[in-house]
Write a protein that holds these residues in place. Structure first.
Motif, short mmCIF file in Angstrom:
data_model
loop_
_atom_site.label_atom_id
_atom_site.label_comp_id
_atom_site.label_asym_id
_atom_site.label_seq_id
_atom_site.Cartn_x
_atom_site.Cartn_y
_atom_site.Cartn_z
N VAL A 196 0.75 6.70 -14.07
CA VAL A 196 1.81 5.70 -14.00
C VAL A 196 1.40 4.47 -14.80
CG1 VAL A 196 0.93 4.63 -11.87
CG2 VAL A 196 3.37 4.48 -12.43
N GLU A 247 3.11 -1.60 -15.49
CA GLU A 247 4.37 -2.34 -15.33
C GLU A 247 5.30 -1.66 -14.33
OE1 GLU A 247 2.92 -1.64 -18.13
OE2 GLU A 247 2.54 -3.58 -19.12
N GLU A 248 5.26 -0.33 -14.27
CA GLU A 248 6.12 0.39 -13.33
C GLU A 248 5.73 0.09 -11.89
OE1 GLU A 248 6.34 4.56 -14.24
OE2 GLU A 248 6.45 4.18 -16.40
N ILE A 249 4.42 0.07 -11.62
CA ILE A 249 3.95 -0.23 -10.26
C ILE A 249 4.32 -1.66 -9.89
CG2 ILE A 249 1.87 -0.66 -8.90
CD1 ILE A 249 2.57 2.24 -8.97
N ALA A 273 6.70 -3.53 -11.12
CA ALA A 273 8.15 -3.67 -10.97
C ALA A 273 8.64 -3.06 -9.67
CB ALA A 273 8.87 -3.02 -12.16
N LYS A 274 8.08 -1.92 -9.30
CA LYS A 274 8.51 -1.24 -8.07
C LYS A 274 8.18 -2.05 -6.83
CE LYS A 274 7.99 3.06 -5.44
NZ LYS A 274 7.37 4.41 -5.39
N ASN A 275 7.04 -2.77 -6.85
CA ASN A 275 6.57 -3.46 -5.66
C ASN A 275 6.72 -4.98 -5.73
OD1 ASN A 275 5.20 -1.21 -3.97
ND2 ASN A 275 4.43 -0.88 -6.05
N GLN A 323 1.56 7.73 -9.56
CA GLN A 323 2.45 7.03 -8.65
C GLN A 323 2.22 7.46 -7.20
OE1 GLN A 323 5.46 4.80 -9.55
NE2 GLN A 323 4.80 4.31 -7.48
N SER A 324 2.04 8.76 -6.99
CA SER A 324 1.88 9.27 -5.63
C SER A 324 0.59 8.77 -5.00
CB SER A 324 1.92 10.80 -5.62
OG SER A 324 0.90 11.33 -6.44
N ASP A 359 1.28 5.14 -3.99
CA ASP A 359 2.22 5.12 -2.87
C ASP A 359 1.53 5.56 -1.57
OD1 ASP A 359 4.22 4.26 -4.51
OD2 ASP A 359 5.20 6.22 -4.70
#
Length: 315
Positions: A31, A34-36, A38-40, A304-305, A308
């Protein structure tokens, strides 16, 4: 001229395609940082209200803020009228604290948090203040902590005299007690008058009569040592506390504030950063704080998993 595949050729082609898909699916889906983030990220909630008549807002996590009539002040020092815009950020869990950028520590001392808020007010794109004789009432639900708390505001951090130049200030802000603000501790919520449009925190200093220590951390890179924006955090298991460890240029290690950590407490040590390709670098380990402890913290590209799964354990 048209050509066609014989049945055997079709089967062979299908098997090749399936094999290729399987190989691709076997590769970890790393991942991007930036995705992490943005998600959190802590969402900014937006409200409007009539400054002349007064109004009330309620955040998604239950924070209630009551704006009395003519409580908002313009740049000329006079009360504003008409429609105003209010923004709110609610930080009501240790996971929220991790991604807020505002940790639970005060000049090197650790705090237990009952919730953090950032409230802003604007009219026509210009920041507003609070009229001196007005009281904007805030109620924060006790979803993070139910201990006796007090009010803190974000202010400038003073350098730790013990640490000296070995404690460079990675974040120039720290929580400071707000003695001028009365604070209520009800059965279901904390209540206070908003002192200013800034970060505020329902907090208390963590009290532990036992010995305190300083710990250091060195990152161990599994697959890429070109990692930027490295951050080391301690997410404590038994108290509502998340702190960062600043980087010491003299030691070339991450180091806690001088003699600030109670020996015997358990915490998840989290190390996080972004590599040269933009992927998230991540690692965690459960530690029990011991005297003069040094930790080698493994960090690697993460999926990602994996992230998470860890965040699901942070209450």
């Amino acid at each position: 001229m048209k050509t066609s595949l014989k049945p055997a050729a079709i089967v062979a082609a299908a098997l090749i395609a399936l094999s290729a898909c399987k190989k691709n699916n076997d590769k970890p889906a790393f991942v991007r940082a930036e995705e992490i983030l943005a998600k959190n990220a802590i969402p900014t909630q937006t409200f409007t209200g009539d400054a002349t008549a007064g109004f009330t807002i309620v955040g998604e996590k239950g924070t209630k803020i009551v704006f009395p009539p003519k409580a908002l002040q313009g740049g000329d020092g006079q009360p504003v009228s008409g429609t105003v815009t209010i923004t709110l950020k609610e930080v009501l869990s240790k996971k929220d604290v991790m991604f807020s950028g505002v940790m639970t520590e005060s000049n090197g001392s650790i705090l237990e948090s009952g919730g953090e808020l950032l409230v802003k007010a604007q009219k026509d794109g210009k920041d507003l203040g609070i009229m001196p004789d007005s009281a904007i009432k805030v109620e924060v639900p006790k979803v993070m902590n139910d201990q006796d708390m007090g009010l803190f505001v974000l202010g400038e951090r003073k350098r730790d005299q013990n640490g000296g130049d070995q404690q460079p200030l990675q974040n120039p802000n720290t929580w400071l007690p707000a003695p001028y603000a009365p604070f209520g501790n009800g059965p279901n919520s904390y209540s206070f008058n908003l002192p200013a449009f800034t970060w505020v925190n329902c907090d208390r200093f963590y009290s532990d009569p036992g010995p305190k220590t300083t710990i250091t951390v060195s990152p161990v890179f599994a697959d890429n040592n070109q990692v930027n924006d490295l951050q080391v955090m301690l997410v404590f298991r038994d108290i509502q506390t998340v702190i960062t460890l600043p980087f010491s240029t003299s030691l070339n290690k991450f180091e806690s504030y001088w003699n600030s950590l109670p020996v015997g407490l358990q915490a998840d040590l989290v190390i996080i950063g972004k590599d040269s390709d933009g992927y998230l670098q991540f690692g965690t380990q459960l530690i029990t704080i011991s005297a003069n402890q040094h930790i080698n913290a493994s960090i690697h590209r993460a999926t990602q998993s994996e992230v998470d799964a860890f965040l699901a354990t942070v209450n």
